[in-house]
Design a protein around this motif. Structure first.
Motif, mmCIF file in Angstrom:
data_model
loop_
_atom_site.group_PDB
_atom_site.id
_atom_site.type_symbol
_atom_site.label_atom_id
_atom_site.label_comp_id
_atom_site.label_asym_id
_atom_site.label_seq_id
_atom_site.Cartn_x
_atom_site.Cartn_y
_atom_site.Cartn_z
ATOM 1 N N THR A 163 0.822 -1.207 0.000
ATOM 2 C CA THR A 163 0.000 0.000 0.000
ATOM 3 C C THR A 163 0.857 1.258 0.000
ATOM 4 O OG1 THR A 163 -1.735 -1.183 1.187
ATOM 5 C CG2 THR A 163 -1.836 1.217 1.236
ATOM 6 N N LEU A 164 1.934 1.243 0.764
ATOM 7 C CA LEU A 164 2.839 2.389 0.760
ATOM 8 C C LEU A 164 3.400 2.635 -0.637
ATOM 9 C CD1 LEU A 164 4.767 1.757 4.092
ATOM 10 C CD2 LEU A 164 3.427 3.796 3.545
ATOM 11 N N ALA A 165 3.854 1.570 -1.287
ATOM 12 C CA ALA A 165 4.424 1.716 -2.629
ATOM 13 C C ALA A 165 3.375 2.201 -3.626
ATOM 14 C CB ALA A 165 5.018 0.381 -3.081
ATOM 15 N N TYR A 166 2.181 1.640 -3.536
ATOM 16 C CA TYR A 166 1.128 1.982 -4.502
ATOM 17 C C TYR A 166 0.649 3.418 -4.310
ATOM 18 C CZ TYR A 166 -3.228 1.643 -7.149
ATOM 19 O OH TYR A 166 -4.248 1.851 -8.046
ATOM 20 N N THR A 167 0.359 3.813 -3.088
ATOM 21 C CA THR A 167 -0.190 5.150 -2.860
ATOM 22 C C THR A 167 0.854 6.243 -3.071
ATOM 23 O OG1 THR A 167 0.224 4.901 -0.474
ATOM 24 C CG2 THR A 167 -1.983 4.351 -1.282
ATOM 25 N N ALA A 168 2.138 5.919 -2.908
ATOM 26 C CA ALA A 168 3.187 6.903 -3.166
ATOM 27 C C ALA A 168 3.376 7.155 -4.652
ATOM 28 C CB ALA A 168 4.501 6.448 -2.554
ATOM 29 N N ASP A 169 2.952 6.218 -5.486
ATOM 30 C CA ASP A 169 3.191 6.307 -6.930
ATOM 31 C C ASP A 169 1.935 6.624 -7.737
ATOM 32 O OD1 ASP A 169 5.080 5.811 -9.229
ATOM 33 O OD2 ASP A 169 3.574 4.270 -9.669
ATOM 34 N N LYS A 187 -2.832 -13.553 19.680
ATOM 35 C CA LYS A 187 -3.586 -14.063 18.538
ATOM 36 C C LYS A 187 -4.769 -13.153 18.212
ATOM 37 C CE LYS A 187 -6.019 -18.029 16.597
ATOM 38 N NZ LYS A 187 -7.218 -17.320 16.151
ATOM 39 N N LEU A 188 -5.478 -12.720 19.242
ATOM 40 C CA LEU A 188 -6.650 -11.873 19.032
ATOM 41 C C LEU A 188 -6.279 -10.572 18.324
ATOM 42 C CD1 LEU A 188 -9.622 -11.026 19.567
ATOM 43 C CD2 LEU A 188 -8.849 -10.176 21.792
ATOM 44 N N LEU A 189 -5.339 -9.845 18.892
ATOM 45 C CA LEU A 189 -5.010 -8.534 18.316
ATOM 46 C C LEU A 189 -4.393 -8.671 16.933
ATOM 47 C CD1 LEU A 189 -4.925 -5.470 18.715
ATOM 48 C CD2 LEU A 189 -2.604 -5.742 19.602
ATOM 49 N N ALA A 190 -3.485 -9.623 16.767
ATOM 50 C CA ALA A 190 -2.779 -9.739 15.492
ATOM 51 C C ALA A 190 -3.699 -10.168 14.358
ATOM 52 C CB ALA A 190 -1.611 -10.715 15.624
ATOM 53 N N THR A 191 -4.577 -11.126 14.604
ATOM 54 C CA THR A 191 -5.448 -11.590 13.523
ATOM 55 C C THR A 191 -6.509 -10.548 13.179
ATOM 56 O OG1 THR A 191 -6.832 -12.810 15.111
ATOM 57 C CG2 THR A 191 -5.071 -14.031 14.009
ATOM 58 N N GLU A 192 -7.052 -9.868 14.194
ATOM 59 C CA GLU A 192 -8.018 -8.809 13.923
ATOM 60 C C GLU A 192 -7.345 -7.636 13.209
ATOM 61 O OE1 GLU A 192 -11.302 -8.766 14.454
ATOM 62 O OE2 GLU A 192 -11.439 -10.711 15.439
ATOM 63 N N THR A 193 -6.111 -7.326 13.592
ATOM 64 C CA THR A 193 -5.365 -6.257 12.935
ATOM 65 C C THR A 193 -5.076 -6.589 11.483
ATOM 66 O OG1 THR A 193 -4.341 -5.473 14.983
ATOM 67 C CG2 THR A 193 -3.155 -5.021 12.943
ATOM 68 N N ALA A 194 -4.652 -7.811 11.229
ATOM 69 C CA ALA A 194 -4.355 -8.205 9.846
ATOM 70 C C ALA A 194 -5.588 -8.086 8.967
ATOM 71 C CB ALA A 194 -3.807 -9.629 9.818
ATOM 72 N N GLN A 195 -6.741 -8.492 9.488
ATOM 73 C CA GLN A 195 -7.985 -8.341 8.724
ATOM 74 C C GLN A 195 -8.224 -6.868 8.388
ATOM 75 O OE1 GLN A 195 -10.571 -11.101 8.153
ATOM 76 N NE2 GLN A 195 -10.912 -9.598 6.549
ATOM 77 N N TYR A 196 -8.034 -6.001 9.363
ATOM 78 C CA TYR A 196 -8.219 -4.559 9.165
ATOM 79 C C TYR A 196 -7.247 -4.027 8.108
ATOM 80 C CZ TYR A 196 -7.987 0.457 10.257
ATOM 81 O OH TYR A 196 -7.970 1.831 10.163
ATOM 82 N N VAL A 197 -5.987 -4.382 8.253
ATOM 83 C CA VAL A 197 -4.957 -3.840 7.360
ATOM 84 C C VAL A 197 -5.164 -4.312 5.926
ATOM 85 C CG1 VAL A 197 -2.480 -3.847 6.850
ATOM 86 C CG2 VAL A 197 -3.277 -3.501 9.199
ATOM 87 N N VAL A 198 -5.400 -5.604 5.752
ATOM 88 C CA VAL A 198 -5.588 -6.124 4.390
ATOM 89 C C VAL A 198 -6.849 -5.538 3.762
ATOM 90 C CG1 VAL A 198 -6.034 -8.212 3.043
ATOM 91 C CG2 VAL A 198 -4.282 -8.238 4.826
ATOM 92 N N ASP A 199 -7.920 -5.432 4.532
ATOM 93 C CA ASP A 199 -9.158 -4.864 3.992
ATOM 94 C C ASP A 199 -8.945 -3.428 3.527
ATOM 95 O OD1 ASP A 199 -12.122 -5.072 3.585
ATOM 96 O OD2 ASP A 199 -12.119 -3.437 5.036
ATOM 97 N N HIS A 200 -8.267 -2.621 4.336
ATOM 98 C CA HIS A 200 -8.032 -1.228 3.942
ATOM 99 C C HIS A 200 -7.008 -1.133 2.821
ATOM 100 C CE1 HIS A 200 -10.611 0.891 6.764
ATOM 101 N NE2 HIS A 200 -10.284 -0.022 7.659
ATOM 102 N N ALA A 201 -6.075 -2.066 2.763
ATOM 103 C CA ALA A 201 -5.134 -2.083 1.643
ATOM 104 C C ALA A 201 -5.880 -2.320 0.327
ATOM 105 C CB ALA A 201 -4.076 -3.168 1.860
ATOM 106 N N VAL A 202 -6.821 -3.245 0.346
ATOM 107 C CA VAL A 202 -7.646 -3.487 -0.847
ATOM 108 C C VAL A 202 -8.414 -2.227 -1.214
ATOM 109 C CG1 VAL A 202 -9.634 -4.775 -1.723
ATOM 110 C CG2 VAL A 202 -7.835 -5.975 -0.475
ATOM 111 N N GLN A 203 -8.993 -1.569 -0.232
ATOM 112 C CA GLN A 203 -9.785 -0.362 -0.494
ATOM 113 C C GLN A 203 -8.927 0.727 -1.127
ATOM 114 O OE1 GLN A 203 -12.988 -0.507 0.058
ATOM 115 N NE2 GLN A 203 -13.515 1.577 -0.583
ATOM 116 N N LEU A 204 -7.724 0.915 -0.647
ATOM 117 C CA LEU A 204 -6.862 1.969 -1.174
ATOM 118 C C LEU A 204 -6.303 1.627 -2.547
ATOM 119 C CD1 LEU A 204 -4.957 2.986 2.078
ATOM 120 C CD2 LEU A 204 -6.757 4.262 0.906
ATOM 121 N N HIS A 205 -6.189 0.349 -2.852
ATOM 122 C CA HIS A 205 -5.742 -0.062 -4.187
ATOM 123 C C HIS A 205 -6.868 0.025 -5.211
ATOM 124 C CE1 HIS A 205 -2.044 -1.644 -2.395
ATOM 125 N NE2 HIS A 205 -1.598 -1.914 -3.609
#
Length: 381
Positions: free
Chosen positions: A257-263, A317-335
């Motif tokens: 996402t950093l690479a894509y949004t910077a370019d 496990k709780l925080l990391a898996t919920e965070t990954a779902q959040y991050v990947v979902d928003h990465a898709v949205q920004l792409h």
């Protein structure tokens, strides 16, 4: 490692693993068939010594290994983790004969292991297992005076292609968790059959049917009626490392996402010039870092033999898996639409990231464990 940073050697090792995942393991993963065990990939993990690290290292090294492989090749990470999950009970509770027979083959990537705990009616509530181990005084495999297994297992990773299964069954020494025993069951035992399940995630997963499968005293992992402890010991180790898997996916999605949004140009500038985008990325990065540190802390607690490992493992496990779902979902949205194309990194991660919030204890179960541990500490005081 301090409480806040990895050492230089650890950082270098993680970098080497990420490069190895991309250059050596991803090509093998891409040749595999979705939903099937990729034995050439497993063999490569063995040849590279990575499976050996699963059994020879502590929880922190396991987390670093899983996080780094997940960043570059989720299939390689999952293949490695499933070997560890299926064989860890043999390492910790197996007899010398069981360890000598199976662990060298697992470490080499020649034998496929599976952890058979979940059932159609007992997923998150592992103490509600119904697979019955009926006494069979005159029969049983491996030594006589054994049991016959009857029932089902479901959502078992590596089933039905594994070479052996760590199976948890009700032997009835007591109610609930007190009446469960663990068995090592080779896949060629009579009465054992299985079927593949077509799931969202591309890794192999299936169901198992037990129709009078014979097991004997030499198949036990540990003592009769103590199998639930074997299962929980395994999960306390692997839950933080599930979090590490999630962190690896989150970091891959964040970097993409950093690479894509910077370019990417839009509205007279780049996407990164838009405050809404920049703030979203900042939130993704902050949550990922917080999850990463909590995973490392839980792994460190396990390696120290701390008394609060169940709570820390559940939190990680709780925080990391919920965070990954959040991050990947928003990465898709920004792409945008490009991320939904088959073969795109984020399309792949979007499918991969959902299951870890369920397996090895769903997020709701982790919250229950955390609350129980917290209130238990209050009562003890």
């Amino acid at each position: 490692m301090t409480g806040f940073a990895l050492g230089v050697d650890q950082e270098e090792w993680c970098g080497q693993l990420r490069a190895l995942a991309v250059e050596r393991l991803r090509p093998l993963a891409e040749k595999g068939e979705p939903g099937r065990v990729n034995r050439p990939l497993l063999a490569a993990l063995g040849e590279l010594g990575l499976l050996e690290r699963v059994f020879a290292s502590g929880a922190l090294d396991l987390c670093l290994l899983r996080e780094s492989l997940a960043y570059g090749c989720t299939e390689a990470e999952t293949a490695l983790a499933l070997q560890g999950l299926g064989a860890h009970p043999v390492l910790r509770a197996g007899s010398e004969a069981q360890r000598e027979r199976w662990l060298p083959q697992v470490r080499a990537g020649r034998a496929v292991a599976a952890f058979a705990l979940s059932e159609p009616g007992a997923g998150s509530d592992a103490a509600a297992l119904a697979l019955a181990a009926t006494p069979d005084p005159g029969g049983g495999a491996a030594g006589g005076g054994g049991w016959r297994l009857n029932g089902e297992k479901c959502w078992i990773s590596n089933a039905p292609e594994a070479d052996f299964y760590t199976v948890f069954a009700r032997t009835g020494e007591g109610p609930g968790a007190k009446g469960i025993s663990a068995f090592l069951v080779p896949a060629d035992r009579p009465g054992l059959s299985g079927a593949a399940l077509d799931m969202l995630s591309p890794h192999p997963i299936g169901s198992l049917a037990f129709d009078g499968v014979p097991v004997g005293p030499r198949d036990l992992l540990g003592e009769p009626g103590r199998g639930f402890r074997v299962a929980m010991d395994t999960l306390n180790l692997f839950r933080p490392s599930v979090g590490a898997f999630a962190v690896g996916m989150a970091r891959a999605a964040l970097d993409a996402t950093l690479a894509y949004t910077a370019d990417r140009t839009a509205f007279g500038g780049t996407l990164s010039d838009l405050q809404a985008v920049a703030h979203r990325v900042a939130e993704m990065a902050t949550r990922t870092e917080a999850a990463r540190l909590l995973v490392y802390a839980a792994a460190g607690a396990y390696d120290r033999g701390a008394g609060d490992v169940p709570r820390r493992a559940a939190m990680a496990k709780l925080l990391a898996t919920e965070t990954a779902q959040y991050v990947v979902d928003h990465a898709v949205q920004l792409h945008g639409a490009v991320a939904l194309q088959r073969g795109h990194l984020l399309e792949h991660l979007y499918r991969e990231v959902r299951a870890p919030r369920i397996y090895e204890g769903a997020s709701e179960v982790q919250r229950t464990i955390i609350a129980k541990e917290l209130y238990g500490a209050v009562a003890a005081r």
